[in-house]
Enzyme design. Structure first.
Site, PDB file in Angstrom:
ATOM      1  N   CYS A 145      51.158  28.997  47.973  1.00  0.00           N
ATOM      2  CA  CYS A 145      50.100  29.936  47.608  1.00  0.00           C
ATOM      3  C   CYS A 145      49.357  30.485  48.820  1.00  0.00           C
ATOM      4  O   CYS A 145      49.275  31.697  49.028  1.00  0.00           O
ATOM      5  CB  CYS A 145      49.140  29.228  46.656  1.00  0.00           C
ATOM      6  SG  CYS A 145      47.690  30.165  46.263  1.00  0.00           S
ATOM      7  N   HIS A 175      27.011  49.169  31.361  1.00  0.00           N
ATOM      8  CA  HIS A 175      27.494  50.540  31.509  1.00  0.00           C
ATOM      9  C   HIS A 175      27.036  51.076  32.855  1.00  0.00           C
ATOM     10  O   HIS A 175      25.891  50.851  33.239  1.00  0.00           O
ATOM     11  CB  HIS A 175      26.921  51.419  30.391  1.00  0.00           C
ATOM     12  CG  HIS A 175      27.276  52.862  30.567  1.00  0.00           C
ATOM     13  ND1 HIS A 175      28.526  53.352  30.253  1.00  0.00           N
ATOM     14  CD2 HIS A 175      26.555  53.905  31.062  1.00  0.00           C
ATOM     15  CE1 HIS A 175      28.552  54.652  30.526  1.00  0.00           C
ATOM     16  NE2 HIS A 175      27.378  55.011  31.024  1.00  0.00           N
ATOM     17  N   THR A 212      54.817  18.872  44.805  1.00  0.00           N
ATOM     18  CA  THR A 212      55.664  19.418  45.870  1.00  0.00           C
ATOM     19  C   THR A 212      56.097  20.860  45.631  1.00  0.00           C
ATOM     20  O   THR A 212      56.827  21.432  46.433  1.00  0.00           O
ATOM     21  CB  THR A 212      56.907  18.522  46.051  1.00  0.00           C
ATOM     22  OG1 THR A 212      57.494  18.300  44.757  1.00  0.00           O
ATOM     23  CG2 THR A 212      56.534  17.178  46.660  1.00  0.00           C
ATOM     24  N   GLY A 230      58.679  40.642  42.912  1.00  0.00           N
ATOM     25  CA  GLY A 230      59.454  41.831  43.310  1.00  0.00           C
ATOM     26  C   GLY A 230      58.640  43.101  43.174  1.00  0.00           C
ATOM     27  O   GLY A 230      58.670  43.975  44.049  1.00  0.00           O
ATOM     28  N   GLY A 253      50.098  25.002  50.860  1.00  0.00           N
ATOM     29  CA  GLY A 253      51.346  25.226  50.133  1.00  0.00           C
ATOM     30  C   GLY A 253      51.809  26.668  50.128  1.00  0.00           C
ATOM     31  O   GLY A 253      51.399  27.495  50.954  1.00  0.00           O
TER      32      GLY A 253
END
Ligand SMILES: Cc1cc2nc3c(=O)[nH]c(=O)nc-3n(C[C@H](O)[C@H](O)[C@H](O)COP(=O)(O)OP(=O)(O)OC[C@H]3O[C@@H](n4cnc5c(N)ncnc54)[C@H](O)[C@@H]3O)c2cc1C
Length: 466
Positions: free
Chosen positions: A41, A445, A143, A185, A39
């Protein structure tokens, strides 16, 4: 040709749904109209954009930070074609991974456009015009979505591009005009700014990243401006003219007023996405959609037509791959008689720029609007040892906790690797943690995650390193 489940679309919603259903013993078919699985992605979204964000970030670091760390490479040179090849190979590996998983889970795949052709039936029309009908006890519409168009601006994917075109430019535009200061964007604007473009972002609203915590967005905007991105807020692009080699965009104040012209070599239209249900035959099948064209579903992802379900970008909610995936799992589990569920209160949101912006849960603005009493704990990365040594001190962690119960209501992080760090907050919130729980959890840490613990301590004014 008889299946327990037919999934239309192989994006993160569809392919995950199919795999989970197969794991649960169902006979599954997936219909996909594009040449590759995965798709938006995997093909033109998350994966290629993150490949370019990663490569362009290293390109920029090698030009600025490496020298400071004693790594002398000279001025880095860009080989854009090689960078695009690197991105394409990443996409290829991922889409092939989905094909492998389909095979592994014995999922049948059908190439073509799927159309609901009556109860339990899906017609698949191949690119060569042939068609076949398959039958399934349940059908899941996955879809996805498509680029939202801007009236008066024709996308040619060469010079006036959508995100899809912005991922395949063959030369760095001298000037890139980005229409819309949303996630896509800003991410793609960052890529091209790092590779050498002068970037101007025009946004209709008076802020960037609408919907996110406004304090986070203000600080983040300043950081992007420091990197050289120019913002024109409360402004709208009303047209783009092609004049020779250049584009001339007409920009007007959102509230109306005198227009100005902004020159650009490439204009990226990134004003959002719209659900994609073309060719599905929803109307004929009687499947209801809302006023935004999204398929209407109930809490179990069932449409008004028995046996037809919908998930992902095609339905309401944030257009995010992980939201689509979780819905895919939920609907498969429901169909198998289990109790699939998605907690919409805990869906992380990440902007993969530098620094990254990640959030989960409520923003401070939402808590104010909802009249919910809250406490705030904040910790800047300037006070985090690992961030200092890594030269990654921009940003902060902000934790919002219920004033009475101390339950964590929202976590917002601006900083390097914020996208990975937000997972801790999501897990904590899923378990209903209080800020005290995070504060009392031992964090390794030196790591950037110590800033999350310190922000939790700061909720009760007891941060150690501040
Ligand atoms: C540039 C960009 C960057 C993004 N970055 C991120 C990110 O970093 N993180 C994130 O979470 N989200 C990101 N997204 C959003 C994410 O891609 C979508 O939310 C996600 O892909 C939605 O998944 P989906 O399965 O609903 O639909 P999609 O991924 O859109 O897949 C739908 C599939 O259905 C197929 N299809 C459609 N109609 C038919 C039909 N009738 N018959 C057969 N097949 C059909 C399509 O070809 C497609 O393959 C990004 C999007 C873009 C554009």
């Amino acid at each position: 040709m008889h299946y327990d489940l037919i999934v239309i679309g192989s994006g993160p919603g569809g392919y995950v749904c199919a795999i989970r259903a197969a794991q649960l013993g169902m006979k599954v078919a997936v219909v996909e109209k594009d040449k590759t699985f995965g798709g938006t992605c995997l093909n033109v979204g998350c994966i290629p954009s993150k490949a370019l964000l990663h490569a362009s970030e290293l390109f920029e670091e090698s030009g600025h930070l490496f020298d400071k760390m004693g790594i002398k490479l000279g001025q880095p040179k860009l080989d854009l074609a090689a960078m695009m090849k690197f991105k394409d190979e990443g996409v290829d590996g991922n889409v092939k991974g989905v094909a492998f998983l389909f095979k592994k889970n014995k999922i049948d795949t059908f190439a073509g456009v799927g159309r609901i052709a009556g109860r339990s039936k899906v017609e698949v029309k191949g690119a060569d015009g042939t068609s076949q009908v398959i039958e399934g006890k349940a059908v899941v519409i996955a879809t996805g979505s498509d680029v939202a168009r801007l009236r008066g601006v024709e996308i040619d994917e060469q010079r006036i591009v959508s995100s899809t075109g912005a991922l395949v430019l063959d030369k760095v535009p001298q000037r890139l005009l980005v229409v819309g200061a949303g996630v896509i964007g800003l991410e793609l604007g960052s890529v091209w700014r790092r590779l050498g473009s002068e970037v101007v972002v025009v946004e209709f609203l008076d802020r960037i990243l609408p919907g996110l915590d406004s304090e986070v967005c203000r600080q983040f905007q300043r950081l992007l401006e420091k990197q050289g991105i120019t913002f024109k807020l409360s402004s709208k692009v009303t047209g783009v003219e092609i004049s020779g080699n250049k584009l001339k965009a007409t920009v007007e104040p959102a509230a109306g007023g005198a227009a100005e012209a902004i020159d650009a070599d490439v204009v990226l239209v990134s004003i959002g996405r719209v659900p994609f249900t073309e060719g599905l035959g929803l109307e004929e099948a009687g499947v209801k959609t809302d006023n935004k064209g999204r398929v209407t579903v109930d809490a179990r992802y069932a449409t008004n037509v028995p046996g037809i379900y919908a998930i992902g970008d095609a339905i309401a909610g944030p257009m995010l791959a992980h939201k689509a995936q979780d819905e895919g799992v939920a609907v498969a589990e429901n169909l198998a008689g289990r109790s699939g569920h998605v907690n919409y209160e805990v869906i992380p949101n990440v902007v993969y720029t530098y620094p990254e912006v990640a959030s989960v849960g409520k923003s401070e603005d939402e808590l104010k609007q909802g009249g919910i009493a809250y406490k705030v704990g904040k910790f800047p990365f300037t006070a985090n040892g690992r961030a200092k040594v890594n030269l990654q001190t921009e940003g902060f962690v902000k934790i919002l906790a219920d004033a009475k119960t101390d339950r964590v209501l929202g976590v917002h992080i601006v900083g390097a690797d914020a996208g990975n760090m937000i997972a801790e907050a999501a897990v904590a919130m899923e378990f209903g943690a209080a800020s005290e729980d995070i504060a009392r959890t031992c964090h390794a840490h030196p790591t950037l995650t110590e800033a999350v613990k310190e922000a939790a301590l700061a909720v009760d004014n007891r941060a150690i390193h501040m």
